[in-house]
Scaffold this active site. Sequence first.
Site, PDB file in Angstrom:
ATOM      1  CE  LYS A  80      -0.437  -0.296   5.029  1.00  0.00           C
ATOM      2  NZ  LYS A  80      -1.330  -0.634   6.145  1.00  0.00           N
ATOM      3  CE1 TYR A 137      12.030  31.598   4.177  1.00  0.00           C
ATOM      4  CE2 TYR A 137      12.281  29.225   3.932  1.00  0.00           C
ATOM      5  CZ  TYR A 137      11.904  30.452   3.408  1.00  0.00           C
ATOM      6  OH  TYR A 137      11.407  30.529   2.143  1.00  0.00           O
TER       7      TYR A 137
HETATM    8  C1  LIG Z   1      -0.590  -1.652   6.860  1.00  0.00           C
HETATM    9  C2  LIG Z   1      -1.195  -2.962   7.148  1.00  0.00           C
HETATM   10  C3  LIG Z   1      -0.380  -4.117   7.258  1.00  0.00           C
HETATM   11  C4  LIG Z   1       1.122  -4.047   7.273  1.00  0.00           C
HETATM   12  O1  LIG Z   1       1.525  -3.468   8.497  1.00  0.00           O
HETATM   13  P1  LIG Z   1       3.048  -3.349   8.933  1.00  0.00           P
HETATM   14  O2  LIG Z   1       2.979  -2.916  10.341  1.00  0.00           O
HETATM   15  O3  LIG Z   1       3.653  -2.336   8.039  1.00  0.00           O
HETATM   16  O4  LIG Z   1       3.683  -4.690   8.738  1.00  0.00           O
HETATM   17  C5  LIG Z   1      -1.015  -5.329   7.371  1.00  0.00           C
HETATM   18  N1  LIG Z   1      -2.363  -5.433   7.429  1.00  0.00           N
HETATM   19  C6  LIG Z   1      -3.161  -4.345   7.357  1.00  0.00           C
HETATM   20  C7  LIG Z   1      -4.618  -4.519   7.443  1.00  0.00           C
HETATM   21  C8  LIG Z   1      -2.607  -3.083   7.235  1.00  0.00           C
HETATM   22  O5  LIG Z   1      -3.408  -1.998   7.187  1.00  0.00           O
END
Ligand SMILES: *Cc1c(COP(=O)(O)O)cnc(C)c1O
Length: 318
Positions: free
Chosen positions: A3, A213
Amino acid sequence: MLKADAYGIGAAPVGRALRAAGVRTFFVALAEEGAALREALGPGPAIHVLGGMMDGDAPLVTAHDLVPCLNSADQVRAFLAACPGRPAALQLDSGMNRLGLEAADLDALADVLPALAPVLVMSHLACADAPGHPLNAAQRAAFGAAAARFPGARLSLAATGGVLLGPDFHLDLVRPGIGLYGGLPFAGARPAVTLELPVIQVRDVAPGEAVGYGAGWTATRPSRIATLSAGYADGLLRALGGAGVTLWAGDTPVPMVGRVSMDLITADVTDLPAVPPALAILNARQGVDALAAAAGTIGYEVLTGLGPRYERVYHGGP
Ligand SMILES: *Cc1c(COP(=O)(O)O)cnc(C)c1O
């Protein structure tokens, strides 16, 4: 877990490398991400969409062979109406109260669940990065009880933290994300990302002169200041300014000084015998979690924040 463009790293090259390593089931958050990943991977691997089926997703699901992780009774009914006969996953809530069906929803869907016959039933742990937290065992038990309704489905509960909780949490497949990309809670992870920032300019600054800045840093000795091409628009969080962050010329630490601007940061290179063409801000000595700690956040946010302006070079993989 791919993702958010594989946590900002690049879903297409990371997906191809994982597929070459034997991964057959991928997860993304949105159907659009799934469609792009399908283009990169081609037919074959399963691509699951955590957001389930949102309005307008049905054509993407069908055209790109995506498996939505349905997470409400409405989504289940919408999916059965729009995509009959296609495979689906079910997302159950086991105690996190964020996404997923609860027992009462499953009862209400009893008439349609046989037609759905989910290929995967999953849930997500709220506190997997805290191994002693009682919610882990409670969610494991609640998930086991609810999943027993689906004897034909593969079961999945663990992200990175859940993998580390041990085999009782692994079930049929696990969904590691951050651990693949070098971050906590996988303390043993090897760093996956190096970030080098080009030096645009080096200038001499006299004692008493200020840099950046707000005149946020003032030289106390004759100094050489390097200006580097990256800033908060590239995910170098503004909170890093004044947080004592170090850049690296190979193994030599170089203090970052002054505020982080949108496109630029500044570093005190006075003590370097020669200024290299680039300084590293992420390397084997300073990983995403170190940078995150300096900014008061987590490695996930640092990684996913790295913007589109960096040139990305991938080592290894197919
Ligand atoms: C983001 C997510 C993962 C992966 O999580 P990590 O902590 O990055 O390993 C797995 N399952 C779901 C439902 C998620 O939203």
